[in-house]
Design a protein around this motif. Structure first.
Motif, PDB file in Angstrom:
ATOM      1  N   ALA A  51       4.982  43.504 144.652  1.00 49.18           N
ATOM      2  CA  ALA A  51       4.466  44.805 145.089  1.00 49.18           C
ATOM      3  C   ALA A  51       4.459  45.803 143.937  1.00 49.18           C
ATOM      4  O   ALA A  51       3.535  46.610 143.804  1.00 49.18           O
ATOM      5  N   LEU A  52       5.487  45.749 143.091  1.00 52.00           N
ATOM      6  CA  LEU A  52       5.563  46.676 141.960  1.00 52.00           C
ATOM      7  C   LEU A  52       4.415  46.440 140.986  1.00 52.00           C
ATOM      8  O   LEU A  52       3.775  47.378 140.520  1.00 52.00           O
ATOM      9  N   ILE A  53       4.135  45.174 140.711  1.00 52.75           N
ATOM     10  CA  ILE A  53       3.024  44.855 139.802  1.00 52.75           C
ATOM     11  C   ILE A  53       1.712  45.352 140.400  1.00 52.75           C
ATOM     12  O   ILE A  53       0.875  45.947 139.726  1.00 52.75           O
ATOM     13  N   ALA A  54       1.527  45.114 141.699  1.00 53.98           N
ATOM     14  CA  ALA A  54       0.289  45.537 142.359  1.00 53.98           C
ATOM     15  C   ALA A  54       0.141  47.052 142.365  1.00 53.98           C
ATOM     16  O   ALA A  54      -0.969  47.576 142.367  1.00 53.98           O
ATOM     17  N   ALA A  55       1.274  47.761 142.359  1.00 57.61           N
ATOM     18  CA  ALA A  55       1.231  49.216 142.445  1.00 57.61           C
ATOM     19  C   ALA A  55       1.011  49.896 141.099  1.00 57.61           C
ATOM     20  O   ALA A  55       0.804  51.102 141.056  1.00 57.61           O
ATOM     21  N   LEU A  56       1.100  49.179 140.016  1.00 55.43           N
ATOM     22  CA  LEU A  56       0.920  49.814 138.713  1.00 55.43           C
ATOM     23  C   LEU A  56      -0.460  50.456 138.640  1.00 55.43           C
ATOM     24  O   LEU A  56      -1.462  49.872 139.031  1.00 55.43           O
ATOM     25  N   ASP A  57      -0.491  51.664 138.130  1.00 49.79           N
ATOM     26  CA  ASP A  57      -1.733  52.420 138.071  1.00 49.79           C
ATOM     27  C   ASP A  57      -2.509  52.069 136.802  1.00 49.79           C
ATOM     28  O   ASP A  57      -2.686  52.896 135.915  1.00 49.79           O
ATOM     29  N   VAL A  58      -2.910  50.809 136.731  1.00 52.22           N
ATOM     30  CA  VAL A  58      -3.745  50.362 135.621  1.00 52.22           C
ATOM     31  C   VAL A  58      -4.913  49.592 136.223  1.00 52.22           C
ATOM     32  O   VAL A  58      -4.807  49.075 137.339  1.00 52.22           O
ATOM     33  N   PRO A  59      -6.013  49.507 135.505  1.00 58.60           N
ATOM     34  CA  PRO A  59      -7.153  48.760 136.049  1.00 58.60           C
ATOM     35  C   PRO A  59      -6.793  47.310 136.334  1.00 58.60           C
ATOM     36  O   PRO A  59      -5.970  46.703 135.643  1.00 58.60           O
ATOM     37  N   ALA A  60      -7.421  46.757 137.350  1.00 55.18           N
ATOM     38  CA  ALA A  60      -7.164  45.361 137.730  1.00 55.18           C
ATOM     39  C   ALA A  60      -7.433  44.424 136.560  1.00 55.18           C
ATOM     40  O   ALA A  60      -6.722  43.431 136.384  1.00 55.18           O
ATOM     41  N   ALA A  61      -8.426  44.738 135.748  1.00 56.00           N
ATOM     42  CA  ALA A  61      -8.759  43.865 134.615  1.00 56.00           C
ATOM     43  C   ALA A  61      -7.589  43.773 133.637  1.00 56.00           C
ATOM     44  O   ALA A  61      -7.285  42.695 133.117  1.00 56.00           O
ATOM     45  N   TRP A  62      -6.914  44.891 133.373  1.00 55.30           N
ATOM     46  CA  TRP A  62      -5.751  44.882 132.474  1.00 55.30           C
ATOM     47  C   TRP A  62      -4.667  43.989 133.043  1.00 55.30           C
ATOM     48  O   TRP A  62      -4.062  43.183 132.343  1.00 55.30           O
ATOM     49  N   ARG A  63      -4.388  44.184 134.349  1.00 58.13           N
ATOM     50  CA  ARG A  63      -3.348  43.372 134.992  1.00 58.13           C
ATOM     51  C   ARG A  63      -3.702  41.895 134.933  1.00 58.13           C
ATOM     52  O   ARG A  63      -2.854  41.048 134.677  1.00 58.13           O
ATOM     53  N   ASP A  64      -4.977  41.577 135.171  1.00 55.30           N
ATOM     54  CA  ASP A  64      -5.383  40.175 135.203  1.00 55.30           C
ATOM     55  C   ASP A  64      -5.239  39.508 133.837  1.00 55.30           C
ATOM     56  O   ASP A  64      -4.863  38.338 133.750  1.00 55.30           O
ATOM     57  N   VAL A  65      -5.534  40.255 132.779  1.00 55.26           N
ATOM     58  CA  VAL A  65      -5.331  39.705 131.433  1.00 55.26           C
ATOM     59  C   VAL A  65      -3.847  39.481 131.177  1.00 55.26           C
ATOM     60  O   VAL A  65      -3.440  38.440 130.660  1.00 55.26           O
ATOM     61  N   ALA A  66      -3.009  40.451 131.576  1.00 55.63           N
ATOM     62  CA  ALA A  66      -1.562  40.307 131.386  1.00 55.63           C
ATOM     63  C   ALA A  66      -1.017  39.139 132.203  1.00 55.63           C
ATOM     64  O   ALA A  66      -0.163  38.378 131.731  1.00 55.63           O
ATOM     65  N   ILE A  67      -1.512  38.972 133.427  1.00 58.60           N
ATOM     66  CA  ILE A  67      -1.072  37.859 134.274  1.00 58.60           C
ATOM     67  C   ILE A  67      -1.490  36.531 133.654  1.00 58.60           C
ATOM     68  O   ILE A  67      -0.725  35.560 133.641  1.00 58.60           O
ATOM     69  N   GLU A  68      -2.698  36.475 133.108  1.00 58.52           N
ATOM     70  CA  GLU A  68      -3.155  35.240 132.447  1.00 58.52           C
ATOM     71  C   GLU A  68      -2.317  34.934 131.211  1.00 58.52           C
ATOM     72  O   GLU A  68      -1.959  33.783 130.958  1.00 58.52           O
ATOM     73  N   ARG A  69      -1.977  35.973 130.447  1.00 62.31           N
ATOM     74  CA  ARG A  69      -1.117  35.755 129.273  1.00 62.31           C
ATOM     75  C   ARG A  69       0.235  35.194 129.707  1.00 62.31           C
ATOM     76  O   ARG A  69       0.770  34.279 129.077  1.00 62.31           O
ATOM     77  N   ARG A  70       0.787  35.762 130.785  1.00 67.55           N
ATOM     78  CA  ARG A  70       2.071  35.267 131.299  1.00 67.55           C
ATOM     79  C   ARG A  70       1.927  33.827 131.781  1.00 67.55           C
ATOM     80  O   ARG A  70       2.810  33.000 131.582  1.00 67.55           O
ATOM     81  N   ARG A  71       0.795  33.491 132.416  1.00 69.81           N
ATOM     82  CA  ARG A  71       0.566  32.112 132.865  1.00 69.81           C
ATOM     83  C   ARG A  71       0.518  31.157 131.673  1.00 69.81           C
ATOM     84  O   ARG A  71       1.075  30.054 131.721  1.00 69.81           O
ATOM     85  N   GLN A  72      -0.151  31.585 130.594  1.00 66.62           N
ATOM     86  CA  GLN A  72      -0.224  30.737 129.404  1.00 66.62           C
ATOM     87  C   GLN A  72       1.176  30.447 128.860  1.00 66.62           C
ATOM     88  O   GLN A  72       1.450  29.336 128.400  1.00 66.62           O
ATOM     89  N   ILE A  73       2.052  31.444 128.918  1.00 65.67           N
ATOM     90  CA  ILE A  73       3.417  31.266 128.417  1.00 65.67           C
ATOM     91  C   ILE A  73       4.225  30.385 129.363  1.00 65.67           C
ATOM     92  O   ILE A  73       4.845  29.398 128.947  1.00 65.67           O
ATOM     93  N   ASP A  74       4.222  30.745 130.654  1.00 70.81           N
ATOM     94  CA  ASP A  74       5.087  30.070 131.615  1.00 70.81           C
ATOM     95  C   ASP A  74       4.587  28.682 132.005  1.00 70.81           C
ATOM     96  O   ASP A  74       5.373  27.737 132.076  1.00 70.81           O
ATOM     97  N   ALA A  75       3.295  28.558 132.283  1.00 75.67           N
ATOM     98  CA  ALA A  75       2.756  27.292 132.790  1.00 75.67           C
ATOM     99  C   ALA A  75       2.350  26.339 131.669  1.00 75.67           C
ATOM    100  O   ALA A  75       2.513  25.129 131.790  1.00 75.67           O
ATOM    101  N   GLU A  76       1.822  26.876 130.578  1.00 74.19           N
ATOM    102  CA  GLU A  76       1.317  26.034 129.500  1.00 74.19           C
ATOM    103  C   GLU A  76       2.316  25.874 128.356  1.00 74.19           C
ATOM    104  O   GLU A  76       2.155  25.000 127.504  1.00 74.19           O
ATOM    105  N   GLY A  77       3.318  26.748 128.303  1.00 69.46           N
ATOM    106  CA  GLY A  77       4.289  26.669 127.212  1.00 69.46           C
ATOM    107  C   GLY A  77       3.801  27.292 125.919  1.00 69.46           C
ATOM    108  O   GLY A  77       4.360  27.052 124.849  1.00 69.46           O
TER     109      GLY A  77
END
Length: 200
Positions: A51-77
Motif C-alpha cells: 500500500a505504501l508503494i502504491a501511495a507514493l506520489d510519483v508517476p506510475a511509469a517511474w514506479r514501474d521502472v523501479a519495480i522492474e529494476r528490483r525484479r532484475q535484482i531479486d529474480a534474475e540476480g
C-alpha cells in the motif's frame, strides 16, 4: 507529498523490508507460529508495504521502472556485484536498454521479426540496429509489449547509471596506503618485499 519528497517513504519501505527480512530469518512464517503476534504483524507489514508503494506520489511509469529494476535484482540476480563485472564496463547495460527502447517503437510486424532471435544473423536494417546493441545471450532478449519493453529499457539504463556511479566512487576513493616499512606488514608480505629488494 510531492514527487521530490520521496526520501521519507523510501526510508519507511526500507524499514518495512528489514522487518520482513528479520521475520523470515527467524522463521516465523516457516514455522507457522504466532510468536507474540509477530507473525501476524509481519503479514500486516507485507500488505502495508504494498500500500505504501502504491501511495507514493510519483508517476506510475517511474514506479514501474523501479519495480522492474528490483525484479532484475531479486529474480534474475542482476545485482551490483553482477553489474560491476568487467564485461559491463563498456556500456553493455545501457546498450541493452537502448535495444528494448528501440523495439518499443516498432510496429507489430517488425517486433515479431526482431523477437525471433534465431533470425538475427540474417541481414536487414532491423537486426543491423539491434544485434550490436544486445551483447548478452540472445535467449535473454524477450519482447513483451511496447510499454513493458520501455520498463525494461529504463531499468537497464538505471542499472548502468548505478554502475557508473559506483565506479566513479571507487575511482575517487583514496588508495590504500602501502607501508614503506616492511616490518609493519604480515610476515609473508614482508618477506616477499625483502626478497624483491634483494634481487635488485
Amino acid at each position: 507529498m510531492s514527487t521530490g519528497s520521496s526520501t521519507l517513504p523510501d526510508a519507511m519501505i526500507d524499514l518495512v523490508d528489514r522487518l520482513i527480512d528479520a521475520a523470515d530469518r527467524r522463521g516465523w512464517r516457516r514455522r507457522g507460529k504466532s510468536v507474540g503476534g509477530l507473525r501476524d504483524a509481519q503479514e500486516e507489514l507485507v500488505m502495508r508495504r504494498a500500500a505504501l508503494i502504491a501511495a507514493l506520489d510519483v508517476p506510475a511509469a517511474w514506479r514501474d521502472v523501479a519495480i522492474e529494476r528490483r525484479r532484475q535484482i531479486d529474480a534474475e540476480g542482476f545485482d551490483a556485484a553482477h553489474d560491476d563485472q568487467i564485461g559491463h564496463a563498456f556500456g553493455a547495460l545501457a546498450r541493452a536498454g537502448a535495444a528494448y527502447a528501440f523495439c518499443s517503437a516498432l510496429d507489430p510486424r517488425q517486433r515479431a521479426r526482431i523477437a525471433d532471435t534465431s533470425r538475427w544473423d540474417e541481414f536487414d536494417w532491423l537486426t543491423d540496429i539491434v544485434r550490436p546493441l544486445w551483447q548478452f545471450d540472445r535467449a535473454l532478449f524477450k519482447l513483451v509489449d511496447p510499454r513493458r519493453d520501455l520498463e525494461r529499457a529504463g531499468a537497464l539504463i538505471l542499472a548502468d547509471m548505478e554502475r557508473r556511479d559506483r565506479a566513479a566512487a571507487r575511482a575517487a576513493a583514496p588508495p590504500d596506503p602501502v607501508p614503506s616499512d616492511p616490518t609493519s606488514l604480515p610476515p609473508q608480505a614482508a618477506a616477499a618485499i625483502a626478497a624483491a629488494r634483494a634481487a635488485d
